[in-house]
Every structure is written in structure tokens, then in C-alpha cells.
Design an enzyme around this catalytic site. Structure first.
Site, PDB file in Angstrom:
ATOM      1  CB  CYS A  87      -0.973  -0.028   1.180  1.00  0.00           C
ATOM      2  SG  CYS A  87      -2.366   1.120   1.023  1.00  0.00           S
ATOM      3  CG  HIS A 196      -3.196  -3.691   3.504  1.00  0.00           C
ATOM      4  ND1 HIS A 196      -2.244  -3.015   4.237  1.00  0.00           N
ATOM      5  CD2 HIS A 196      -3.851  -2.748   2.794  1.00  0.00           C
ATOM      6  CE1 HIS A 196      -2.327  -1.721   3.991  1.00  0.00           C
ATOM      7  NE2 HIS A 196      -3.296  -1.520   3.115  1.00  0.00           N
ATOM      8  CD  GLU A 198      -0.397  -5.535   5.846  1.00  0.00           C
ATOM      9  OE1 GLU A 198      -0.688  -4.336   5.999  1.00  0.00           O
ATOM     10  OE2 GLU A 198      -0.353  -6.072   4.720  1.00  0.00           O
TER      11      GLU A 198
END
Length: 239
Positions: A87, A196, A198
Site C-alpha cells: 500500500c 494488504h 499482512e
């Protein structure tokens, strides 16, 4: 001895803790790196996390690109250090000219926060070697300036050399050209992704475990079992 993966914190970073947790869940040691420190502390790879570095003043990532840590990181990346920009980290990599193109305001001018289907287009990178070509994954997307743009020549080159790493499926959340969600540099060691991974590493927080593959892939790469050929681009074709 486990691999050491650095996670950079800039003023305004939001997802550095999440990225560090994903690194640990993948089986590596997470090393916290500070934006004002030019020393990478001997890490084996680096994650540039999401957030709003330096408040996103000027342009997203435009100030972070000049942080002391980025001066060292840029040289290390050009020398082969694996770097994943997520991002805002993707925006920083583009501003630092480690990746081509730019991330601009979403075409619909709205912030998008949703679970997003992606298709993995290239597995010949340091961060995607653990996936299957064409594999469809589900990870969150959350951005207001996630629209990937580049001139037609650059887009054609990315396509021809296998450097489009992932594309949006089931709707483009930000208007990115050619539905591009992630790209790589020529060597395949630098990857920028707008969604994302993560945030998709644990069953408790979901929406899947699909994001963990980005972090385990780099450990495989570092172990040498998925090393990119010298002089190869992200498609695995020698330059």
C-alpha cells in the site's frame, strides 16, 4: 538461525506492527527499522508497510522517499535485497523509482476498504514463489490513492516481461490500469502490492490465510530454494 526481515516505521505508518507479526508468523525474526536511521542492521529482506508516511503530504510516499533509511534501502534493493512495499510502501517504491508508474487517487474518489479477490500472475518473484500461477487469493484492500497508472509503453513492458504480479478480480476497487494490483522490478526482488497481505495471515482475523504466502515465499527465496537466476527478470527469462 532464522532470517531477519526488517519492517520500516515512518511517522504515520499504521500497519508496521501487523507486518512485523506476519513476518514472525512466517517463521522469521522481525527487525524494526526507524525511518531516520540509515542502518538496515544486517537484515535479509525489508517490508515497507502501509499507512500515511509523513501524513501523505505533497504526494503519497513523496517525502518518505527521501528518508535516510530509504537512501540505504534503494542501494540495497538494486543490489538484490528483497523488498516488499505494501500500500503506502508500494507508493514509496514508485516515488523512489524502484518500481515504475505511480499510485494516484482512486478513480471514484472514495476510500475503499473491503476483502478483495486477486489472481497471482507471476510466481517468479521473491515474494510470490510459494503460490501457483493463476492462483486466486482473498486479502483485504484499503486505500484512497491506490489507482496504479503508467504510460502505455510501460504497461506493455510490464505485461511482456511478466512483471505484473497480481490483478484484481471480481471488481477493480480503485480503477488501476489493466486491473493491476501488484508489480515487480526487472530482477523480481522488489514487489509493490496495493492490497494488504499482512491482514490475511490468521484465521482469527481473516478473511483468509492467503496473505501469509508473501512472507513465507521470501524465506524460501532467502534459503536459496527459489533463487531468481542471475540477470533474470520477473518472468524468469534472462535479460
Amino acid at each position: 538461525m532464522s532470517a531477519r526481515v526488517g519492517v520500516v516505521t515512518f511517522p504515520g505508518s499504521l500497519d508496521d506492527g501487523d507486518a512485523a507479526r506476519a513476518v514472525r508468523l512466517a517463521g522469521a525474526e522481525a527487525v524494526r527499522l526507524w525511518h531516520a536511521d540509515a542502518d538496515l542492521h544486517g537484515v535479509d529482506a525489508v517490508v515497507l508497510p502501509g499507512g500515511f508516511s509523513y501524513g501523505d503530504y505533497l504526494r503519497c510516499g513523496a517525502i518518505a522517499r527521501f528518508a535516510p533509511v530509504m537512501q540505504t534501502l534503494a542501494d540495497a534493493a538494486r543490489g538484490g535485497l528483497p523488498v516488499l512495499g505494501i500500500c503506502n510502501g508500494f507508493q514509496i517504491l514508485c516515488e523512489a523509482h524502484l518500481l515504475p508508474g505511480a499510485l494516484t487517487r482512486n478513480q471514484h474518489l472514495h476510500f475503499r476498504n473491503r476483502d478483495q479477490m486477486l489472481r497471482i500472475e507471476s510466481t517468479a518473484t521473491a515474494f510470490t514463489n510459494g503460490f501457483e500461477p493463476g492462483q486466486e487469493i482473498l486479502i483485504p484492500v484499503k486505500n484512497g490513492e491506490g489507482c496504479y497508472v503508467a504510460d502505455e509503453r510501460t504497461l506493455d513492458e510490464l505485461e511482456a516481461t511478466g512483471r505484473v504480479v497480481a490483478r484484481y478480480l471480481q471488481g477493480n476497487p480503485n480503477g488501476s490500469q489493466r486491473d493491476i494490483a501488484a508489480i515487480a522490478n526487472e530482477a523480481g526482488n522488489v514487489v509493490g502490492i496495493m492490497p494488504h497481505p499482512e491482514h490475511a495471515v490468521e484465521a482469527l482475523t481473516g478473511p483468509s490465510l492467503d496473505g501469509l504466502g508473501f512472507f513465507t515465499s521470501v524465506l524460501t527465496h532467502l534459503a536459496g530454494t527459489a533463487a531468481l537466476p542471475a540477470g533474470a527478470n520477473a518472468s524468469g527469462v534472462s535479460a
